[in-house]
Structures are given as C-alpha cells and as structure tokens.
Design a protein around this motif. Sequence first.
Motif, mmCIF file in Angstrom:
data_model
loop_
_atom_site.group_PDB
_atom_site.id
_atom_site.type_symbol
_atom_site.label_atom_id
_atom_site.label_comp_id
_atom_site.label_asym_id
_atom_site.label_seq_id
_atom_site.Cartn_x
_atom_site.Cartn_y
_atom_site.Cartn_z
ATOM 1 N N GLY A 26 -2.701 3.391 5.035
ATOM 2 C CA GLY A 26 -2.290 1.991 5.010
ATOM 3 C C GLY A 26 -3.477 1.040 4.991
ATOM 4 O O GLY A 26 -3.474 0.045 4.252
ATOM 5 N N ARG A 53 -4.503 -1.743 2.115
ATOM 6 C CA ARG A 53 -4.789 -3.155 2.410
ATOM 7 C C ARG A 53 -6.172 -3.530 1.900
ATOM 8 O O ARG A 53 -6.362 -4.578 1.292
ATOM 9 C CB ARG A 53 -4.685 -3.424 3.910
ATOM 10 N N ASN A 90 1.084 -8.739 4.311
ATOM 11 C CA ASN A 90 1.951 -8.768 5.484
ATOM 12 C C ASN A 90 3.427 -8.866 5.114
ATOM 13 O O ASN A 90 4.270 -8.200 5.722
ATOM 14 C CB ASN A 90 1.550 -9.912 6.413
ATOM 15 N N GLY A 137 4.548 -5.507 3.500
ATOM 16 C CA GLY A 137 4.628 -4.480 4.547
ATOM 17 C C GLY A 137 5.857 -4.655 5.419
ATOM 18 O O GLY A 137 6.536 -3.680 5.751
ATOM 19 N N LEU A 173 2.496 1.664 7.394
ATOM 20 C CA LEU A 173 2.795 0.231 7.410
ATOM 21 C C LEU A 173 2.056 -0.503 8.517
ATOM 22 O O LEU A 173 1.699 -1.674 8.362
ATOM 23 C CB LEU A 173 4.305 -0.005 7.499
ATOM 24 N N TYR A 194 -1.333 -0.943 7.057
ATOM 25 C CA TYR A 194 -1.286 -1.831 5.888
ATOM 26 C C TYR A 194 -1.173 -3.292 6.310
ATOM 27 O O TYR A 194 -1.938 -4.138 5.855
ATOM 28 C CB TYR A 194 -0.117 -1.416 4.995
ATOM 29 N N THR A 195 -0.208 -3.598 7.164
ATOM 30 C CA THR A 195 -0.054 -4.982 7.613
ATOM 31 C C THR A 195 -1.190 -5.322 8.552
ATOM 32 O O THR A 195 -1.716 -4.470 9.245
ATOM 33 C CB THR A 195 1.301 -5.203 8.317
#
Length: 175
Positions: free
Chosen positions: A60, A64, A86, A89, A119, A122-123
Amino acid sequence: MERLPRPREEDPCRQDAAAGPVDPDLGPEPAFRPGVRSRARWWRDQGPVLAVVALGGILGAWARYAATLLWPTPAGTFPWTILLVNVTGCALMGAFMVLLTDAWAAHRLVRPFFGTGVLGGYTTFSTYAVDIRGLLEEHRPGLALGVLALTPAAALAAVWLTATLTRRLIARRRP
C-alpha cells in the motif's frame, strides 16, 4: 491503625467474555499473558496476521508513493494527489468490508492483509496533516482550511457511498 486493602489493579489483558473479541481476527483470548499462552503459540496464532499486515502495508505504501511520483504536488498548491489517494482508499475499504461481511467467506488473513495492510499503507492521513502544515507555512490558511475540511468529508462520503452501492448490488444479485 487499621490497614485498608489495596485497590485491585485492572488487568489490561482481561477481556469480558460476553463482549467477545475486540477484533475477530485475533480470537477471544488476549494476545499474550504469561502463564496463559506460550510465546510459541502466540507467534503461531498471531504471527501470520502480523506478517500479512506488514506485507500489505509495504504494498500500500508503495502504491501511494507511486501516485505521488506520477502526480507530484508543487509546494503551496492543493494536494490533489493525497486527497485522491485517501478518497480512493476509503472507497475501496467501504466496498471491501461489505463484500467481506455480506458476500464472501474469505480466509481469516484476507481482511488484515488488504484492509489493514494494503489500504492502511495506501491511505495517508499523516501526509494530509503535513500538507496542511505546509500550506500554513506558505501563508495559505484558506487553502489549508479547505484541505482540512474536504479530506475527511470526502473520505467519509466515499466509504458510505461505496458501502451503500455495494450492498445494493449484492442485494440485486441474490434471488
């Protein structure tokens, strides 16, 4: 002089059996208490969860980082890339959690891998905070306030919208 009994200290690992586990992936027992579970058993039970969360987090975070390389945000401008990361995600999380709870019988490591790991990596609400601080340092308080308000509102809307749409799609497919 009469000695008063010492107050009982609450055991931070104690869990109310009626309440059930805090996280269904962890099981009904606390993670580790000497005398209750051996370290080897804890690693056998929880080691795979820890490993898949770490692996998912790496994937993740790479995704990003790739997004920030593809769409860099110049200093003092609206951080569209981080907002997009954001929101997408959170949208994926909304759909994913509905699919896991309403449609799929997934392996116990799927949710920690994808939901918490991928996630979660990622976020980036920490970068969101750094972007706000940077805008304030660039003397852009209006833009900083816009980012401060828009990001959580858009993220919450994305979770709600995709969860709602996913539930409706699942309901249509069932006889």
